[in-house]
Design an enzyme around this catalytic site. Structure first.
Site, PDB file in Angstrom:
ATOM      1  CD  GLU A 290       5.651  15.248 -27.116  1.00  0.00           C
ATOM      2  OE1 GLU A 290       6.122  16.391 -26.950  1.00  0.00           O
ATOM      3  OE2 GLU A 290       6.017  14.504 -28.048  1.00  0.00           O
ATOM      4  CG  HIS A 311     -23.841  11.782 -37.382  1.00  0.00           C
ATOM      5  ND1 HIS A 311     -25.186  11.553 -37.596  1.00  0.00           N
ATOM      6  CD2 HIS A 311     -23.714  13.117 -37.177  1.00  0.00           C
ATOM      7  CE1 HIS A 311     -25.828  12.716 -37.546  1.00  0.00           C
ATOM      8  NE2 HIS A 311     -24.961  13.672 -37.293  1.00  0.00           N
ATOM      9  CE  LYS A 425      11.973  10.511 -31.120  1.00  0.00           C
ATOM     10  NZ  LYS A 425      12.452  11.785 -30.605  1.00  0.00           N
TER      11      LYS A 425
HETATM   12  O1  LIG Z   1      11.698  19.341 -33.498  1.00  0.00           O
HETATM   13  P1  LIG Z   1      12.203  17.953 -33.371  1.00  0.00           P
HETATM   14  O2  LIG Z   1      13.444  17.887 -32.532  1.00  0.00           O
HETATM   15  O3  LIG Z   1      12.405  17.310 -34.712  1.00  0.00           O
HETATM   16  O4  LIG Z   1      11.139  17.100 -32.588  1.00  0.00           O
HETATM   17  C1  LIG Z   1       9.857  16.906 -33.089  1.00  0.00           C
HETATM   18  C2  LIG Z   1       8.966  16.306 -32.071  1.00  0.00           C
HETATM   19  O5  LIG Z   1       9.492  15.081 -31.620  1.00  0.00           O
HETATM   20  C3  LIG Z   1       9.395  14.987 -30.212  1.00  0.00           C
HETATM   21  O6  LIG Z   1      10.637  15.234 -29.652  1.00  0.00           O
HETATM   22  C4  LIG Z   1       8.929  13.620 -29.797  1.00  0.00           C
HETATM   23  O7  LIG Z   1       9.630  12.643 -30.423  1.00  0.00           O
HETATM   24  C5  LIG Z   1       8.411  16.081 -29.854  1.00  0.00           C
HETATM   25  O8  LIG Z   1       8.518  16.473 -28.533  1.00  0.00           O
HETATM   26  C6  LIG Z   1       8.752  17.122 -30.838  1.00  0.00           C
HETATM   27  O9  LIG Z   1       7.752  18.089 -30.980  1.00  0.00           O
END
Ligand SMILES: O=P(O)(O)OC[C@H]1O[C@](O)(CO)[C@@H](O)[C@@H]1O
Length: 448
Positions: A290, A311, A425
């Site tokens: 990320e 393996h 998303k």
């Molecule tokens: O803690 P949150 O806001 O639920 O996010 C969880 C994870 O989702 C992300 O935002 C990615 O979608 C990550 O960077 C983060 O660790």
């Protein structure tokens, strides 16, 4: 025994030169300084930088007290979270717990289970079935407080807990870790009166393992969070910009991987020879993936568990496209002792190993692999932990975080954002007809 983790880049030197590395020393120093003076990209997310040394005794005590209160009530704790909201905990817990922890009887600590890191219907049904006759609690972690996966799991687990112990008692068994003032989880936790911990605004999820996000679950698993933090404090000092490049392992690692990347080594494989380190690699993959994978550049982060994956992926690593390098997290000394027994009949032909430690065999596998992979064109970086204990793992976490910040700046990206994760998303919300996504819903459905 030396308690300090070590970095060895000597097996990259046939692929890049010491001169290449030295020529980037000043740049690495500048990038490290930019982190500390806040002059680089993403400078509103630098709270992790001095986190180890700024954790107070009162904060640690409060976490330990909450852990003790939950332990007294719960035989199982479900940690709800995804990405940085659970990988750090799981990495530390798995690396420092008995490999068969959940099967142990006469437990001092609750079993830690995980939810909200997938949307598996079977997974949730099977988890609920397991929890049926158990006394359980929930730690719900989400920085944004709006992430779908953990929110869904929490809705279901909360209802189950309230059904089992009543709404009032459920409040004593739920802890929320989220933003100081925003998000659905913040609102819900405030309304319900759950114990809350704050993820500081200036600490991103993947850099949050040394906040209550990691420390509370880790303490619940019976792991010494003070020693973990002490290891991180040590590494915070050892990787400060004032430490010369030659001694600064975060700067050296950051430069080495970027030099390899420039030479076409586009994939970094984190390898271990200890199954307890599997989730360290999962945590590391998110941290680097990320942080650096953006603007159409960045090393691709992969991981293997050796010797198991020798393996399977061993073939590819030995003879596939030469676009990879390996970073091996090695553990110098095991915590236990087991020697190979002598067998009179020797039908398996293993008597040549009789009297040898299992770890000796493992170390020869590790050395043999390193030589084979380097011979096969795979540069090898080694990060050596003296042993698996809290102090070493604390060092390792901070080492990788610090090197990641420096490396991202060397690459020229903002290592503290992750704009790319919004794409899936947006599509998912459009496909699910989430209110507010009407236009996107219409557009995406035309494409199906
Ligand atoms: O803690 P949150 O806001 O639920 O996010 C969880 C994870 O989702 C992300 O935002 C990615 O979608 C990550 O960077 C983060 O660790």
């Amino acid at each position: 025994m030396d308690k300090v983790i070590k970095l060895d880049i000597s097996k990259t030197l046939g692929f890049i030169s010491q001169a290449d590395i030295n020529s980037k020393a000043a740049l690495a120093k500048k990038c490290n300084e930019a982190l500390h003076d806040g002059s680089g990209k993403g400078n509103d997310f630098l709270g992790w930088l001095n986190l180890p040394s700024s954790i107070t005794d009162a904060q640690l005590k409060d976490i330990e007290d909450t852990a003790a209160a939950l332990k007294a009530k719960c035989e199982v704790i479900v940690l709800v979270g995804i990405g940085g909201s659970y990988l750090g905990s799981r990495a530390v817990i798995d690396s420092l717990s008995n490999a068969f922890d959940w099967l142990q009887k006469d437990r001092k600590n609750p079993v830690i289970l995980y939810a909200g890191n997938n949307i598996g219907e079977d997974y949730l049904v099977e988890l609920l079935a397991y929890l049926k006759d158990k006394s359980f609690g929930i730690i719900n972690i989400s920085k944004s407080g709006t992430t779908t996966e953990p929110a869904l799991a929490f809705r279901i687990l909360k209802a189950e807990l309230e059904k089992a112990v009543g709404k009032e008692e459920a409040k004593n068994r739920i802890v929320a870790i989220t933003d100081a003032a925003r998000g659905a989880l913040y609102t819900l936790a405030t309304k319900e009166g759950y114990k809350k911990y704050v993820i500081p605004d200036n600490v991103g999820g993947r850099y949050s393992v040394l906040t209550p996000v990691g420390l509370l679950p880790i303490a619940l698993a019976g792991i010494d969070i003070r020693q973990l933090v002490a290891g991180a404090v040590y590494m915070e000092k050892e990787t400060a910009p004032s430490v010369s490049f030659e001694k600064n392992i975060a700067e050296i690692y950051a430069v080495t991987r970027n030099e390899l990347y420039k030479k076409g080594k586009k994939i970094e494989i984190l390898a271990n020879f200890n199954p307890k380190l599997h989730y360290i690699a999962e945590w590391w993959k998110q941290l680097y993936g990320e942080s650096e994978g953006k603007e159409n550049k960045g090393i691709f982060n992969a991981a293997v568990d050796f010797t198991a994956d020798l393996h399977s992926m061993g073939q590819w690593i030995q003879e596939g496209e030469r676009s990879i390098f390996e970073t091996v997290v090695s553990v110098a000394q095991p915590n236990e002792t087991l020697t190979v027994p002598t067998d009179e009949e020797n039908l398996d032909g293993l008597n040549f190993l009789a009297g040898k430690r299992i770890d000796f065999v493992n170390k020869m596998a590790e050395l043999g692999t390193q030589i084979a992979h380097v011979d096969g064109g795979v540069p090898n970086i080694k990060v050596e932990l003296p042993k698996l204990d809290e102090y070493s793992i604390g060092q390792l976490l901070y080492f990788f975080e610090k090197a990641c910040g420096i490396s991202g700046y060397i690459l020229g990206v903002n290592p503290f954002d992750q704009p790319g994760v919004e794409a899936y998303k947006k599509n998912m919300f459009a496909l699910l007809d989430k209110p507010g996504f009407e236009k996107e819903s219409e557009a995406i459905k035309k494409r199906l």
